[in-house]
Each structure stands twice: as C-alpha cells, then as structure tokens.
Design an enzyme around this catalytic site. Sequence first.
Site, PDB file in Angstrom:
ATOM      1  N   CYS A   2       0.829  -1.203   0.000  1.00  0.00           N
ATOM      2  CA  CYS A   2       0.000   0.000   0.000  1.00  0.00           C
ATOM      3  C   CYS A   2       0.861   1.249   0.000  1.00  0.00           C
ATOM      4  O   CYS A   2       1.968   1.262   0.522  1.00  0.00           O
ATOM      5  CB  CYS A   2      -0.901   0.010   1.232  1.00  0.00           C
ATOM      6  N   ARG A  27       3.961   0.638  -6.571  1.00  0.00           N
ATOM      7  CA  ARG A  27       3.949  -0.298  -5.451  1.00  0.00           C
ATOM      8  C   ARG A  27       2.849  -1.350  -5.600  1.00  0.00           C
ATOM      9  O   ARG A  27       2.847  -2.353  -4.897  1.00  0.00           O
ATOM     10  CB  ARG A  27       3.749   0.474  -4.138  1.00  0.00           C
ATOM     11  N   TRP A  76      -3.517  -2.185  -1.565  1.00  0.00           N
ATOM     12  CA  TRP A  76      -3.263  -3.521  -2.118  1.00  0.00           C
ATOM     13  C   TRP A  76      -3.928  -4.490  -1.155  1.00  0.00           C
ATOM     14  O   TRP A  76      -3.508  -4.629  -0.017  1.00  0.00           O
ATOM     15  CB  TRP A  76      -1.759  -3.757  -2.211  1.00  0.00           C
ATOM     16  N   ASN A 112      -0.837   0.900   6.119  1.00  0.00           N
ATOM     17  CA  ASN A 112      -0.101  -0.086   5.335  1.00  0.00           C
ATOM     18  C   ASN A 112       0.377  -1.166   6.300  1.00  0.00           C
ATOM     19  O   ASN A 112       0.993  -0.855   7.317  1.00  0.00           O
ATOM     20  CB  ASN A 112       1.100   0.570   4.630  1.00  0.00           C
ATOM     21  N   GLY A 113       0.104  -2.438   5.992  1.00  0.00           N
ATOM     22  CA  GLY A 113       0.534  -3.510   6.875  1.00  0.00           C
ATOM     23  C   GLY A 113      -0.578  -4.500   7.137  1.00  0.00           C
ATOM     24  O   GLY A 113      -1.611  -4.508   6.452  1.00  0.00           O
ATOM     25  N   GLU A 495      17.066 -15.731 -12.288  1.00  0.00           N
ATOM     26  CA  GLU A 495      16.623 -14.342 -12.401  1.00  0.00           C
ATOM     27  C   GLU A 495      15.954 -14.085 -13.750  1.00  0.00           C
ATOM     28  O   GLU A 495      14.950 -13.377 -13.824  1.00  0.00           O
ATOM     29  CB  GLU A 495      17.811 -13.399 -12.201  1.00  0.00           C
ATOM     30  N   LYS A 499      12.070 -12.706 -14.195  1.00  0.00           N
ATOM     31  CA  LYS A 499      11.733 -11.510 -14.957  1.00  0.00           C
ATOM     32  C   LYS A 499      10.632 -11.828 -15.963  1.00  0.00           C
ATOM     33  O   LYS A 499       9.694 -11.053 -16.148  1.00  0.00           O
ATOM     34  CB  LYS A 499      12.971 -10.980 -15.695  1.00  0.00           C
ATOM     35  N   GLU A 502       7.080 -12.666 -14.165  1.00  0.00           N
ATOM     36  CA  GLU A 502       6.405 -11.634 -13.390  1.00  0.00           C
ATOM     37  C   GLU A 502       5.828 -10.514 -14.244  1.00  0.00           C
ATOM     38  O   GLU A 502       4.877  -9.855 -13.814  1.00  0.00           O
ATOM     39  CB  GLU A 502       7.331 -11.066 -12.302  1.00  0.00           C
ATOM     40  N   HIS A 518      15.803 -35.833 -15.021  1.00  0.00           N
ATOM     41  CA  HIS A 518      15.208 -36.342 -13.777  1.00  0.00           C
ATOM     42  C   HIS A 518      13.758 -35.884 -13.639  1.00  0.00           C
ATOM     43  O   HIS A 518      13.285 -35.608 -12.533  1.00  0.00           O
ATOM     44  CB  HIS A 518      16.044 -35.897 -12.583  1.00  0.00           C
ATOM     45  N   LYS A 617       5.956  -3.615  -5.330  1.00  0.00           N
ATOM     46  CA  LYS A 617       7.389  -3.357  -5.381  1.00  0.00           C
ATOM     47  C   LYS A 617       8.080  -3.809  -4.103  1.00  0.00           C
ATOM     48  O   LYS A 617       9.086  -4.506  -4.149  1.00  0.00           O
ATOM     49  CB  LYS A 617       7.634  -1.865  -5.626  1.00  0.00           C
TER      50      LYS A 617
END
Length: 622
Positions: A2, A27, A76, A112-113, A495, A499, A502, A518, A617
């Site tokens: 948030c 964010r 969020w 926020n939280g 990585e 990328k 996402e 395997h 973010k």
Amino acid sequence: MCGIVGYTGTQPAAPILLEGLKKLEYRGYDSAGLAVRSGDALAEVVKAAGKLKNLIEMTDEGRALPGLCGIGHTRWATHGEPSRKNAHPHVSGNATGSGSGPVESDVVGVHNGIIENYEELKQKLLRNGYRFYSGTDTEVAIKLVDYYYKKYQIGPIDAINRMMVRVRGSYALALMFKDYPGELYCARKDSPLIIGVADGETFLASDVPAILSRTRDVYYIDNLQSARLLPGEAHFYDLNGDEVELPLTRVTWNAEAAEKGGYEHFMIKEIHEQPKAVRDTLNSIVKDGKVDLSAAGLDRTFLEQVKNIHIVACGSAWHVGMLAQYVLEDLAEIPVRVELASEFRYRKTLLSEGTLVIIVSQSGETADSLAALRKAKEQGVPTLAIVNVVGSTIAREADHVLYTLAGPEIAVATTKAYSAQLVSMYVLAVALAKVRGRIDETQTAAYLKALDALPEQMTRALENKERIQWFASKHANARDIFFIGRGLDYAICLEGSLKMKEISYIHSEAYAAGELKHGTISLVEEGTLVIGVLTQNSLVEKTVSNMAECKARGAYLMGLTGYGNYNVEETANFTVYVPNTDPHFIGSIAIIPLQLLAYYTSVAKGLDVDKPRNLAKSVTVE
C-alpha cells in the site's frame, strides 16, 4: 504494498496528495482514496476502486476537495476484497463506507501492513458499541485508536501508543483527529514511513519518490514511534509518550531520477541505467585501485574472522545470493549458504561462531528479510545489510551496511538494483579472497580491472535490444518457457525466468540443466521455448547437449553465450552473444538480454510492464 501520503501546510492538500499517489503507483494497488480537511470543517473522504485515474476524475484533480491538510492511500488488498468500501481512508464512526462526502468521525486514517489480531480486537470493539462497514483490519485499528482516545480522555499520541501496545502485526498509520485541525499523526512498526519537511509544509509518505519533488529533507521514523506533524514541524515520540530527537537526512537523489525521462516505461529506463548504477556502486567501494569497505565497517580484522556466510533474501535479491555463492566459494574458498528469508525466519538455524549473515534488500523494508535480520541478531552473529535505501529499517538495524547506489527504482520488476547488489557481492568476494590469502596483489588487481570494465560491457550488451525485440515479438504467445544452465549459469537462469514470468504472465521455470532428465524433460513438447545460458566455457558442451535433447523433442532453442562460443549456433535456433569478462562476473552482463527479452515480451502482449498484476514493489507484509 500500500502507498501512503500526507500533507499539512500552506497549499491545497488534495492536488499534492494525488501527485504523491501517482509516484507510488508502482507499489501495486487495487483502489485509492483521499481525506482532506478545511479548518474546523468535517473531513471530506473520497474513495474509488480501480486505477488512480478514477479518484482523480472524481475529485476534479483534487480541486473539488478544499483544505490544507489531508491523507491519501493506494490499497493492495490483504483483508477484504478490492472494493470501494474497503478502500482507505477509514473512519472511526459507523459510516457506510461508500466513500463520498463529509464524515462525522473523530478519527480518520490510512494504513499499510497487517493487523494479525484484528478479529480479537474487532470483537472487543463490537462489545463496546462500535459497528463495522468494511472487511478490513485497518478499520479495526482506526476504531481502536478512537476507543482509547475517548475512554481515557487522552491526546492523540497517548491513544496511538495504547493502540500500538495492543496490536500485533505490522503497520504504518497516518491519522487525522477532528479535535486537532491542521495536524497529522502517524506511527509505524515494521512498515516504511518517512516524514519530509520544508518551509511551512510537512509531508509523510511510505516511500521517497512520493515527496521527492517537494522536499529532500526527511526523517525516518523508527519502529514503535509515533509523530505529530504540523505545518513545517515534526515531533517524534517513543512508546512512553516522551518526545525524542531524530536525525534529519538529506536525500541525494534528483527528482528527475524518479521520472521516465522519455522512456516508454520505467523498466526499460532502469535497464539502461544499470551501467551507471554499477559504476556508482563500484566507485563507492573501490578507490584508487583498492577495495575500501570502511564505510560499511568491514575492515581487515573483521573480514579475517568470517568463517562462513549465510545470505538471506527474497525474490531477485535471493538470486543475487545464489550467484554470489558461486563467486564467494570459488574466489574466497569460504562456505556459503543461501536462504529464502521466509524460510530462514521460521526454521531452527545453527549459526556458529564466525558466521556472517548478509541480508540483501532493495528497499531495506522487506518484511521477511527484516525478521531474518532480527533473528540473526538475537543469536549474536554479526549482520551485514546490502540495501539501496539510506535510512531504511534494515539499514538501521544491521550491524554493518553496504549501500548500493542504484537511485530510485520504480518498476516492480527489479533490474538496476539487482545489478548493483551483484557488483557489491563481487567486491566483497574479492576482499575476502585477498584477506584469506587465496589471491595475491596481482590477482586482486586483475579482478578489480575486470570489475571496472563491467559498466562499458553492460552498455555493449544493450546493443542487442533490436534483435531481442524481434525475437520477443515472435514468441510472445508462448505457453511455457524453460531456462537451463549449469553452475553460475543456473543462477542467471533463476533471475531471467523470474523476470519473464512476473511481467509477461507466461509460465516460466529455471532448471539446472543436468536435472532435465530427472523429470523436467517430460514437460518439453513441440514448440516449447527453451533458453540455454552458456557463459561458463568448461560447461558449454554439457549444456549444449542438454539443449539438443530438448530440440529432439520439438523445443525451439535460444542460446545466450559469450563471444567466441560459436558452436552454440549449431544447436540453437537463435543465439545472443554478450561481451566476455572474467567468468566470475559474467552474470552482470548475461542478465541484460534476459531482462530485455522479458520486457519486450510484455510490451508485445500489451501488458502493464511497470505494474504487473498481483505484485507489489516492496513486500512489507507476510
């Protein structure tokens, strides 16, 4: 997560709040809202589901909300579905939550939280006559402040402190009280919150970019502290209600650094900023041809005592650790364990004498990484933070801090912060290798020379972008993509795969190439895109062999390798070459084509590159 903004001063608050919220869109959010007061009048609350532009239209770009004091929020969703009634701000009264017009309420706030014991607190408040209109934990926190404020007939700071003692979880709260017009109150625990001051004006925000165009003078409020904000003034208090002094910090970022600067998206701008981020970070820790980690408190005596290392991080920062593990163990011959912070914090850890715990985080506020840091400190082992944000919680609480100089990173998908973290690890590996006698002066100089050349080589790697853009357009409709590599190349694959998934929403996985047989190779079918990373000369033939096995099953192959490995073309359908460097450091160059591939794939699909769905973010809650 948030986004929070606040303002009190001499100008209309609403346009300033909306400007700040725009800077926090990266964010991630699902709704937005404002609460603004004009003198002694009731607070006007306006909320909107969806994009911030909906709130901007509802308020006529803020002109419909007069007043010099206010708070704003982008939400969020954690508790309660994304909706207008669950959007912030929330109020202490029994409003409907429709989010329009003046509210008869003693306390209005944003948060926020996560309040972990909100159900227990909600039952307490229900027994005391409170009614709830939303499904959020935030409404519980606001009403709890109101409850203490009225029951004990105390001031805002004392009421907030009582709330902090009672609540479990993480939070950054910004509040307005009806009895204190023109003032803002705030508090934090484990969620970021900064206070900015200027002549006759005071700002608050959950991240620097929100207020960077207004002021560079900021306070970083500490854990379990509260604050009273008046125009041009900020007063801070501990949990006992005693006023405390906090240092004023000057933010050195230029406001322009948080703007797109002519690029279509922040992500592509930040991809191009990587050479500078690496150069600036290198220049801060390599001076006159010598490694200088004195600013982080890492002198020779300290480094000599390090017997093993635990690198703890999340997401891309964890991938930095995975790559750094290969470099540290090979150069310094020191045992390294890389752990996900979300796992490290909950398992029994055996940290022996001589252990150094390294916490890697761009924001310095990542919830799991912060908890891991505190767990390590409880066990009495030294901690080193590698962070990008000066004054962040992890930076303040770690024993040693190594700052990366990437500047503000806005896109959700990290690029330049990753590269700056990686080069910091390289320098640390060289320093440890030298102190431990694994390399001599001549070898040290050679490694530092190779590091010094990285920014220019990264710039050359960016020259591949037109070919990669063409390739991305051809494969934008891929259903599955597999990245394969061995050793250090496997860490690069991790990585690159992240990328891709996402921001393109394509199912993507990274595998150690030797593990294909395997089980994983059963997933390869006609048209599957397989990307092989082949930068380690001693392992190229083996990985090429694994790629050939995929090709025999119908896969389309892309190879990523260094100049000179032209035999890769014999197997791969499409090959990208990057400049060669010392093999320990090739990850900084090889990641760039993979970042570009993910970016151009997302663009080709018409997606929101900078704000991918369901992502934020900075993950400041569990």
